[in-house]
Design a protein around this motif. Sequence first.
Motif, PDB file in Angstrom:
ATOM      1  N   UNK A  49       0.828  -1.211   0.000  1.00 10.09           N
ATOM      2  CA  UNK A  49       0.000   0.000   0.000  1.00 10.09           C
ATOM      3  C   UNK A  49       0.859   1.256   0.000  1.00 10.09           C
ATOM      4  N   UNK A  50       1.907   1.225   0.828  1.00  5.71           N
ATOM      5  CA  UNK A  50       2.769   2.418   0.911  1.00  5.71           C
ATOM      6  C   UNK A  50       3.494   2.664  -0.403  1.00  5.71           C
ATOM      7  N   UNK A  51       3.803   1.562  -1.078  1.00  3.55           N
ATOM      8  CA  UNK A  51       4.497   1.629  -2.356  1.00  3.55           C
ATOM      9  C   UNK A  51       3.748   2.512  -3.349  1.00  3.55           C
ATOM     10  N   UNK A  52       2.421   2.492  -3.218  1.00  9.31           N
ATOM     11  CA  UNK A  52       1.588   3.206  -4.166  1.00  9.31           C
ATOM     12  C   UNK A  52       1.525   4.697  -3.847  1.00  9.31           C
ATOM     13  N   UNK A  53       1.800   5.072  -2.578  1.00  8.49           N
ATOM     14  CA  UNK A  53       1.480   6.441  -2.142  1.00  8.49           C
ATOM     15  C   UNK A  53       2.168   7.530  -2.979  1.00  8.49           C
ATOM     16  N   UNK A  54       3.493   7.460  -3.122  1.00 11.39           N
ATOM     17  CA  UNK A  54       4.191   8.550  -3.823  1.00 11.39           C
ATOM     18  C   UNK A  54       3.780   8.637  -5.300  1.00 11.39           C
ATOM     19  N   UNK A  55       3.825   7.509  -6.057  1.00  9.87           N
ATOM     20  CA  UNK A  55       3.366   7.632  -7.456  1.00  9.87           C
ATOM     21  C   UNK A  55       1.914   8.092  -7.575  1.00  9.87           C
ATOM     22  N   UNK A  56       1.084   7.669  -6.635  1.00 11.58           N
ATOM     23  CA  UNK A  56      -0.325   8.076  -6.691  1.00 11.58           C
ATOM     24  C   UNK A  56      -0.465   9.591  -6.513  1.00 11.58           C
ATOM     25  N   UNK A  57       0.249  10.121  -5.527  1.00  8.18           N
ATOM     26  CA  UNK A  57       0.159  11.567  -5.292  1.00  8.18           C
ATOM     27  C   UNK A  57       0.656  12.321  -6.520  1.00  8.18           C
ATOM     28  N   UNK A  58       1.789  11.878  -7.059  1.00  9.04           N
ATOM     29  CA  UNK A  58       2.337  12.571  -8.226  1.00  9.04           C
ATOM     30  C   UNK A  58       1.337  12.562  -9.364  1.00  9.04           C
ATOM     31  N   UNK A 264     -25.961   6.508   5.564  1.00 10.94           N
ATOM     32  CA  UNK A 264     -25.616   5.161   5.095  1.00 10.94           C
ATOM     33  C   UNK A 264     -24.830   5.233   3.790  1.00 10.94           C
ATOM     34  N   UNK A 265     -25.158   6.194   2.947  1.00 14.46           N
ATOM     35  CA  UNK A 265     -24.404   6.367   1.700  1.00 14.46           C
ATOM     36  C   UNK A 265     -22.933   6.661   2.025  1.00 14.46           C
ATOM     37  N   UNK A 266     -22.748   7.585   2.961  1.00 11.04           N
ATOM     38  CA  UNK A 266     -21.390   8.002   3.313  1.00 11.04           C
ATOM     39  C   UNK A 266     -20.609   6.843   3.946  1.00 11.04           C
ATOM     40  N   UNK A 267     -21.215   6.199   4.925  1.00 10.87           N
ATOM     41  CA  UNK A 267     -20.495   5.140   5.636  1.00 10.87           C
ATOM     42  C   UNK A 267     -20.243   3.928   4.725  1.00 10.87           C
ATOM     43  N   UNK A 268     -21.255   3.560   3.925  1.00 11.07           N
ATOM     44  CA  UNK A 268     -21.033   2.459   2.988  1.00 11.07           C
ATOM     45  C   UNK A 268     -19.885   2.753   2.044  1.00 11.07           C
ATOM     46  N   UNK A 269     -19.856   3.989   1.562  1.00 12.24           N
ATOM     47  CA  UNK A 269     -18.834   4.350   0.595  1.00 12.24           C
ATOM     48  C   UNK A 269     -17.438   4.334   1.188  1.00 12.24           C
ATOM     49  N   UNK A 270     -17.301   4.794   2.419  1.00 15.28           N
ATOM     50  CA  UNK A 270     -15.958   4.992   2.967  1.00 15.28           C
ATOM     51  C   UNK A 270     -15.494   3.803   3.813  1.00 15.28           C
ATOM     52  N   UNK A 271     -16.392   2.892   4.174  1.00 11.71           N
ATOM     53  CA  UNK A 271     -16.012   1.877   5.173  1.00 11.71           C
ATOM     54  C   UNK A 271     -14.776   1.021   4.847  1.00 11.71           C
ATOM     55  N   UNK A 272     -14.537   0.582   3.596  1.00 10.89           N
ATOM     56  CA  UNK A 272     -13.301  -0.194   3.395  1.00 10.89           C
ATOM     57  C   UNK A 272     -12.052   0.615   3.771  1.00 10.89           C
ATOM     58  N   UNK A 273     -12.076   1.925   3.483  1.00  8.98           N
ATOM     59  CA  UNK A 273     -10.919   2.751   3.860  1.00  8.98           C
ATOM     60  C   UNK A 273     -10.824   2.843   5.384  1.00  8.98           C
ATOM     61  N   UNK A 274     -11.973   2.938   6.051  1.00 12.12           N
ATOM     62  CA  UNK A 274     -11.949   3.013   7.526  1.00 12.12           C
ATOM     63  C   UNK A 274     -11.362   1.730   8.117  1.00 12.12           C
ATOM     64  N   UNK A 287      -4.181   6.019   2.173  1.00 11.67           N
ATOM     65  CA  UNK A 287      -4.525   7.054   1.188  1.00 11.67           C
ATOM     66  C   UNK A 287      -4.980   6.516  -0.183  1.00 11.67           C
ATOM     67  N   UNK A 288      -4.259   5.548  -0.772  1.00  6.38           N
ATOM     68  CA  UNK A 288      -4.719   5.082  -2.090  1.00  6.38           C
ATOM     69  C   UNK A 288      -6.167   4.596  -2.065  1.00  6.38           C
ATOM     70  N   UNK A 289      -6.526   3.884  -1.015  1.00  5.40           N
ATOM     71  CA  UNK A 289      -7.890   3.354  -0.944  1.00  5.40           C
ATOM     72  C   UNK A 289      -8.887   4.471  -0.637  1.00  5.40           C
ATOM     73  N   UNK A 290      -8.486   5.414   0.243  1.00  6.50           N
ATOM     74  CA  UNK A 290      -9.378   6.542   0.521  1.00  6.50           C
ATOM     75  C   UNK A 290      -9.705   7.268  -0.778  1.00  6.50           C
ATOM     76  N   UNK A 291      -8.689   7.496  -1.603  1.00  8.56           N
ATOM     77  CA  UNK A 291      -8.927   8.232  -2.847  1.00  8.56           C
ATOM     78  C   UNK A 291      -9.872   7.479  -3.758  1.00  8.56           C
ATOM     79  N   UNK A 292      -9.634   6.196  -3.856  1.00 16.40           N
ATOM     80  CA  UNK A 292     -10.477   5.412  -4.746  1.00 16.40           C
ATOM     81  C   UNK A 292     -11.936   5.407  -4.280  1.00 16.40           C
ATOM     82  N   UNK A 293     -12.132   5.225  -2.975  1.00 11.38           N
ATOM     83  CA  UNK A 293     -13.503   5.175  -2.452  1.00 11.38           C
ATOM     84  C   UNK A 293     -14.212   6.516  -2.650  1.00 11.38           C
ATOM     85  N   UNK A 294     -13.494   7.602  -2.350  1.00 11.09           N
ATOM     86  CA  UNK A 294     -14.107   8.923  -2.430  1.00 11.09           C
ATOM     87  C   UNK A 294     -14.494   9.256  -3.879  1.00 11.09           C
ATOM     88  N   UNK A 295     -13.615   8.897  -4.807  1.00 11.95           N
ATOM     89  CA  UNK A 295     -13.905   9.206  -6.211  1.00 11.95           C
ATOM     90  C   UNK A 295     -14.993   8.307  -6.777  1.00 11.95           C
TER      91      UNK A 295
END
Length: 434
Positions: A49-58, A264-274, A287-295
Amino acid sequence: MKKLALHWQILIGMALGVIFALIMTNFSWGADFVADWIKPFGTIFINALKLIAVPLILASLIKGVSDLKDISKLSKMGFRTIGTYILTTVIAVSIGLVVVNLVKPGSSISEETRTELVENYGGDAELKRQDAEKQKKAGPLQALVDIVPSNIVGASSSNANMLQVIFFAIFFGIGLILIPEEKSKPVKAFFDGFNEVILKMIDIIMLAAPYGVFALLAALVVEAPSADLFAALGMYALCVIGGLLLMIGVYILLVWVFTKKTPSFFINGISPAQLLAFSTSSSAATLPVTMERVEEHLGVEKEVSSFVLPIGATINMDGTSLYQAVAAVFIAQAFGMELDFATQLGIIATATLASIGSAAVPGAGMVMLVIVLAQAGIPEAGLALIFAIDRPLDMCRTTVNVTGDASVSMLVAKAVGKLREKPLVKNWDDSYKK
Ligand code: ASP
């Protein structure tokens, strides 16, 4: 057979990890077995997961900023984002202070327990104190100096430098807006494709999430200190957890009122990141998963999420600031100190700043707590009191940190007209099925 939704798979993985570890602690070789043969899989999962963080941000931030097309939009969104982040953090600290002053968990700690805790954890706490000492020695503007890297390859070589990578990405994106379109087009197309690849990689890593969290929780349980110490700190832990739950309520309310999206929409959407934040204790790793869920699931357009979330992961730590407020007052109570109103106001300011300065990695909030303690004149030796129970609380506060980032990204998206009516992915597990 219908496949079980991802959040259930992750929850089952967590529960099985705890049960497995509890069984293993009955054998003399159990803890070593978990450390040697199970924990490494958890470490591999977090590393991936951490491996993805820098390239994802860029990739995503460069694309996000350059999509804004003009600089005034960027500064408008920037001010709104930072303003909302600071506001939610101040709310969090205040909730923490109210709860800890009402419940007074520190007053019930007996003299013996206090001595026992200080003796057991004094050494570990001293290390945290030395870390904090280093941070304190730096001049007042050091935090600002640290944002601008002198070498981007060097900055990208450590996840601790996330703010520097963010700075570079925003700067690069601004450059991209300012050059003629025929020149910027291929560069944008490149980062667009690059970003898609990264998102696919996250999907693949998430397939392993149930196994990853199994390993992480099993390792945590066998390494945990004795139950007696947990019990002594029970009221303190309940204050932190109660405050954090209230804070989640605040987010749900804010999202509901300002974006009209149901809880319920909000919690369902974000729960895997939580759940991932809870298992990894790291907003950066999540972060990578938070971004994916939010988008994909909460309907925030990329232009907003790619800007708001990486910044949030590094500076917006509402859970951490709430915890720091509760911990500071708890330690003061345990040492029999009365904190006057002015000191408590000071805690609001220092906990807000200390949470902004905390890195998005496990245990960072406790290092910065030293600064809050020092400012309020509370004995730093008190860190040893709360050491035993810090990890579980870290898991909870990280969950709140990530939820806060997600909710602010929805608020900002709504304010700038970038919140979709319908999310991209309706069935919220679809993105992992292919
Ligand atoms: N672990 C937290 C985070 O990554 C920071 C902290 O220690 O409070 O968000």
